[in-house]
Design a protein around this motif. Structure first.
Motif, PDB file in Angstrom:
ATOM      1  N   GLY A  38      46.559  31.411  45.741  1.00 30.29           N
ATOM      2  CA  GLY A  38      46.220  32.693  46.336  1.00 30.29           C
ATOM      3  C   GLY A  38      46.771  33.873  45.562  1.00 30.29           C
ATOM      4  N   GLN A  39      48.038  33.784  45.151  1.00 31.78           N
ATOM      5  CA  GLN A  39      48.648  34.880  44.398  1.00 31.78           C
ATOM      6  C   GLN A  39      48.048  35.015  43.007  1.00 31.78           C
ATOM      7  OE1 GLN A  39      50.992  37.296  45.075  1.00 31.78           O
ATOM      8  NE2 GLN A  39      50.794  36.729  47.227  1.00 31.78           N
ATOM      9  N   PHE A  40      47.738  33.882  42.392  1.00 31.19           N
ATOM     10  CA  PHE A  40      47.108  33.915  41.074  1.00 31.19           C
ATOM     11  C   PHE A  40      45.735  34.572  41.167  1.00 31.19           C
ATOM     12  CE2 PHE A  40      44.638  31.991  37.594  1.00 31.19           C
ATOM     13  CZ  PHE A  40      45.449  32.325  36.515  1.00 31.19           C
ATOM     14  N   ARG A  41      44.981  34.179  42.172  1.00 31.31           N
ATOM     15  CA  ARG A  41      43.649  34.772  42.354  1.00 31.31           C
ATOM     16  C   ARG A  41      43.746  36.276  42.631  1.00 31.31           C
ATOM     17  NH1 ARG A  41      39.031  33.898  47.005  1.00 31.31           N
ATOM     18  NH2 ARG A  41      37.532  35.260  45.991  1.00 31.31           N
ATOM     19  N   LYS A  42      44.699  36.651  43.471  1.00 36.41           N
ATOM     20  CA  LYS A  42      44.876  38.064  43.814  1.00 36.41           C
ATOM     21  C   LYS A  42      45.126  38.901  42.560  1.00 36.41           C
ATOM     22  CE  LYS A  42      47.829  40.930  46.813  1.00 36.41           C
ATOM     23  NZ  LYS A  42      48.969  40.877  47.776  1.00 36.41           N
ATOM     24  N   PHE A  43      45.923  38.376  41.644  1.00 39.87           N
ATOM     25  CA  PHE A  43      46.242  39.110  40.417  1.00 39.87           C
ATOM     26  C   PHE A  43      44.993  39.338  39.575  1.00 39.87           C
ATOM     27  CE2 PHE A  43      47.526  39.558  36.002  1.00 39.87           C
ATOM     28  CZ  PHE A  43      48.588  40.449  36.082  1.00 39.87           C
ATOM     29  N   TRP A  44      44.068  38.359  39.562  1.00 37.75           N
ATOM     30  CA  TRP A  44      42.882  38.441  38.707  1.00 37.75           C
ATOM     31  C   TRP A  44      41.628  38.877  39.472  1.00 37.75           C
ATOM     32  CZ3 TRP A  44      43.881  38.705  33.825  1.00 37.75           C
ATOM     33  CH2 TRP A  44      45.014  38.059  33.310  1.00 37.75           C
ATOM     34  N   ASP A  45      41.804  39.429  40.648  1.00 39.21           N
ATOM     35  CA  ASP A  45      40.645  39.892  41.426  1.00 39.21           C
ATOM     36  C   ASP A  45      39.780  40.880  40.648  1.00 39.21           C
ATOM     37  OD1 ASP A  45      40.626  38.448  43.753  1.00 39.21           O
ATOM     38  OD2 ASP A  45      41.673  39.943  44.964  1.00 39.21           O
ATOM     39  N   HIS A  46      40.432  41.688  39.827  1.00 38.27           N
ATOM     40  CA  HIS A  46      39.687  42.741  39.116  1.00 38.27           C
ATOM     41  C   HIS A  46      38.767  42.179  38.034  1.00 38.27           C
ATOM     42  CE1 HIS A  46      43.169  41.961  36.554  1.00 38.27           C
ATOM     43  NE2 HIS A  46      42.537  42.552  35.559  1.00 38.27           N
ATOM     44  N   THR A  47      38.959  40.927  37.616  1.00 40.58           N
ATOM     45  CA  THR A  47      38.114  40.337  36.574  1.00 40.58           C
ATOM     46  C   THR A  47      37.087  39.355  37.142  1.00 40.58           C
ATOM     47  OG1 THR A  47      39.547  38.424  36.160  1.00 40.58           O
ATOM     48  CG2 THR A  47      40.028  40.466  34.926  1.00 40.58           C
ATOM     49  N   SER A  48      37.192  39.047  38.425  1.00 41.88           N
ATOM     50  CA  SER A  48      36.435  37.929  38.982  1.00 41.88           C
ATOM     51  C   SER A  48      35.156  38.362  39.674  1.00 41.88           C
ATOM     52  CB  SER A  48      37.328  37.144  39.956  1.00 41.88           C
ATOM     53  OG  SER A  48      38.463  36.655  39.275  1.00 41.88           O
ATOM     54  N   LYS A  49      34.301  37.377  39.898  1.00 40.45           N
ATOM     55  CA  LYS A  49      33.052  37.639  40.589  1.00 40.45           C
ATOM     56  C   LYS A  49      33.323  38.120  42.010  1.00 40.45           C
ATOM     57  CE  LYS A  49      30.364  34.020  38.250  1.00 40.45           C
ATOM     58  NZ  LYS A  49      29.616  32.759  38.474  1.00 40.45           N
ATOM     59  N   PRO A  50      32.525  39.047  42.538  1.00 47.04           N
ATOM     60  CA  PRO A  50      32.667  39.441  43.939  1.00 47.04           C
ATOM     61  C   PRO A  50      32.306  38.285  44.854  1.00 47.04           C
ATOM     62  CG  PRO A  50      30.693  40.414  42.986  1.00 47.04           C
ATOM     63  CD  PRO A  50      31.450  39.783  41.846  1.00 47.04           C
ATOM     64  N   ALA A  51      32.786  38.361  46.093  1.00 42.07           N
ATOM     65  CA  ALA A  51      32.603  37.257  47.041  1.00 42.07           C
ATOM     66  C   ALA A  51      31.144  36.873  47.235  1.00 42.07           C
ATOM     67  CB  ALA A  51      33.235  37.626  48.381  1.00 42.07           C
ATOM     68  N   ASP A  52      30.246  37.862  47.202  1.00 47.12           N
ATOM     69  CA  ASP A  52      28.844  37.538  47.443  1.00 47.12           C
ATOM     70  C   ASP A  52      28.249  36.675  46.323  1.00 47.12           C
ATOM     71  OD1 ASP A  52      28.954  39.596  45.604  1.00 47.12           O
ATOM     72  OD2 ASP A  52      27.210  40.645  46.389  1.00 47.12           O
ATOM     73  N   ARG A  53      28.792  36.795  45.116  1.00 45.29           N
ATOM     74  CA  ARG A  53      28.317  35.966  44.005  1.00 45.29           C
ATOM     75  C   ARG A  53      28.967  34.582  44.013  1.00 45.29           C
ATOM     76  NH1 ARG A  53      28.825  38.939  38.546  1.00 45.29           N
ATOM     77  NH2 ARG A  53      27.684  37.084  37.834  1.00 45.29           N
TER      78      ARG A  53
END
Length: 200
Positions: A145-160
């Protein structure tokens, strides 16, 4: 050169079943947890995914999960360990605050949120420094969860990601591609989704 990291949460444990706080403390996999890890193995085999390197945290629940996923040699790393919850380790999870936890556990001798997140990010960056193109790392729920939170800005949005954005179930798989010291979340595959994809 683009690489792939499969970040996997361990299978269900006794403390998960008993709703106990489990960070640096440990408990064994349940029968369900063993089944979940075996499903991950079948999923990777079904998808034809092979790993150049494999890692787990030093917790028994992660190394046991990894050994059910693959028979290849692997390295245990302290950096992949779960959030340290201090004196609240092993206590009932009813005393957990609502998310986000922030620095709640510091008062009990636990780890600061940002320090934990920094550890998670730096550890995963170090995994990708070598020649391995495809890496497996078996770790923990809050770590994922924390790893994902850090990279949220590079990742696909939830709808994708077809809405697969919130729950980090046992043996959930996070697929990231890695390029020029950045991680990009490509997919989230929970236990039910693994079975669904294999059944076609």
């Amino acid at each position: 050169m683009e690489k792939t990291l499969y970040l996997v949460r361990h299978g269900q444990t006794l403390f998960n079943l008993q709703h106990k706080i489990q960070g640096w403390c440990d408990s064994p996999l349940t029968d369900q947890g063993i089944h979940e890890a075996q499903t991950v193995r079948r999923y990777f085999q079904f998808e034809g995914i092979r790993f150049d390197q494999a890692y787990s945290s030093t917790s028994e629940r992660t190394s046991d999960t990894l050994e059910l996923i693959t028979t290849q040699p692997y390295t245990r790393l302290k950096g992949l360990k779960e959030w340290h919850f201090g004196r609240l380790e092993g206590e009932s999870d009813v005393i957990n605050p609502s998310l986000p936890y922030s620095d709640f556990f510091v008062a009990y001798g636990g780890e600061e949120e940002k320090a934990f997140q920094k550890r998670a990010v730096e550890t995963c960056l170090s995994l990708m420094e070598g020649e391995a193109q495809t890496v497996l790392a078996v770790t923990h729920g809050a770590f994922c969860g924390q790893f994902r939170k850090f990279w949220d800005h590079t990742s696909k949005p939830a709808d994708r990601l077809n809405g697969r954005s919130a729950r980090i179930g046992n043996c959930c798989i996070f697929k990231y591609h890695y390029d020029q010291e950045n991680f990009y979340l490509d997919d989230i595959i929970n236990h039910e989704e693994q079975i669904k994809r294999m059944e076609g």
